[in-house]
Design a protein around this motif. Structure first.
Motif, short mmCIF file in Angstrom:
data_model
loop_
_atom_site.label_atom_id
_atom_site.label_comp_id
_atom_site.label_asym_id
_atom_site.label_seq_id
_atom_site.Cartn_x
_atom_site.Cartn_y
_atom_site.Cartn_z
N LYS A 29 48.21 26.40 32.81
CA LYS A 29 47.38 25.20 32.85
C LYS A 29 46.70 25.09 34.21
N GLN A 30 47.45 25.31 35.27
CA GLN A 30 46.87 25.27 36.61
C GLN A 30 45.79 26.34 36.77
N ASP A 31 46.07 27.54 36.24
CA ASP A 31 45.09 28.63 36.31
C ASP A 31 43.80 28.25 35.60
N LEU A 32 43.94 27.64 34.41
CA LEU A 32 42.75 27.21 33.66
C LEU A 32 41.96 26.15 34.41
N GLU A 33 42.68 25.19 35.00
CA GLU A 33 42.01 24.14 35.75
C GLU A 33 41.28 24.72 36.96
N LEU A 34 41.92 25.66 37.64
CA LEU A 34 41.30 26.30 38.79
C LEU A 34 40.07 27.10 38.36
N ALA A 35 40.20 27.84 37.27
CA ALA A 35 39.07 28.63 36.76
C ALA A 35 37.90 27.72 36.41
N ASP A 36 38.21 26.56 35.84
CA ASP A 36 37.15 25.61 35.47
C ASP A 36 36.48 25.03 36.72
N ARG A 37 37.29 24.64 37.70
CA ARG A 37 36.73 24.04 38.93
C ARG A 37 35.91 25.04 39.73
N LYS A 38 36.39 26.26 39.80
CA LYS A 38 35.72 27.28 40.62
C LYS A 38 34.62 28.00 39.85
N GLY A 39 34.52 27.73 38.55
CA GLY A 39 33.49 28.38 37.76
C GLY A 39 33.73 29.88 37.63
N LEU A 40 35.00 30.26 37.51
CA LEU A 40 35.31 31.68 37.39
C LEU A 40 34.78 32.23 36.07
N GLY A 41 34.58 33.51 36.02
CA GLY A 41 33.90 34.14 34.89
C GLY A 41 34.72 34.30 33.63
N GLU A 42 34.05 34.87 32.64
CA GLU A 42 34.64 35.11 31.32
C GLU A 42 35.85 36.03 31.40
N LEU A 45 38.87 34.00 32.17
CA LEU A 45 39.26 33.20 31.01
C LEU A 45 39.89 34.08 29.92
N ARG A 46 39.36 35.29 29.73
CA ARG A 46 39.95 36.22 28.75
C ARG A 46 41.36 36.61 29.17
N ALA A 47 41.56 36.86 30.45
CA ALA A 47 42.89 37.23 30.95
C ALA A 47 43.89 36.10 30.72
N ILE A 48 43.46 34.88 30.99
CA ILE A 48 44.33 33.72 30.75
C ILE A 48 44.59 33.57 29.25
N GLY A 49 43.57 33.80 28.44
CA GLY A 49 43.73 33.73 26.98
C GLY A 49 44.76 34.74 26.48
N LYS A 50 44.72 35.95 27.03
CA LYS A 50 45.71 36.98 26.64
C LYS A 50 47.12 36.53 27.02
#
Length: 87
Positions: A29-42, A45-50
């Motif tokens: 959850k923290q990783d997703l929030e960070l990815a969203d805030r920092k605008g990290l790429g697809e 997000l795919r790595a977190i999804g896996k």
């Protein structure tokens, strides 16, 4: 681990496993929030999804193990209760 029945020890191990899973969920959850805030790429997000897919599989395994444990525990209690009622 404190002394107790095998059932108590098994429950403690399962609880420890669930706490570990909960910690993994919080980290994701923290990783997703960070990815969203920092605008990290697809790719991120795919790595977190896996990781989420693997976590879902782990939760399913723990659920099956817990249900099997509870079923066996119930059957054992029933068997012991029957033995106690025998003359």
């Amino acid at each position: 681990m404190a002394k107790g029945t095998k059932g108590d020890k098994a429950r403690a191990l399962f609880e420890e496993g669930w706490l570990d899973i909960d910690a993994k969920i919080r980290r994701l959850k923290q990783d997703l929030e960070l990815a969203d805030r920092k605008g990290l790429g697809e790719g991120t997000l795919r790595a977190i999804g896996k990781q989420l897919i693997e976590l879902k599989k782990e939760v399913s395994r723990w659920e099956r193990r817990w249900l099997e444990f509870e079923r066996k525990h119930h059957c054992l209690k029933e068997s012991l209760n029957k033995d106690d009622r025998m003359p």
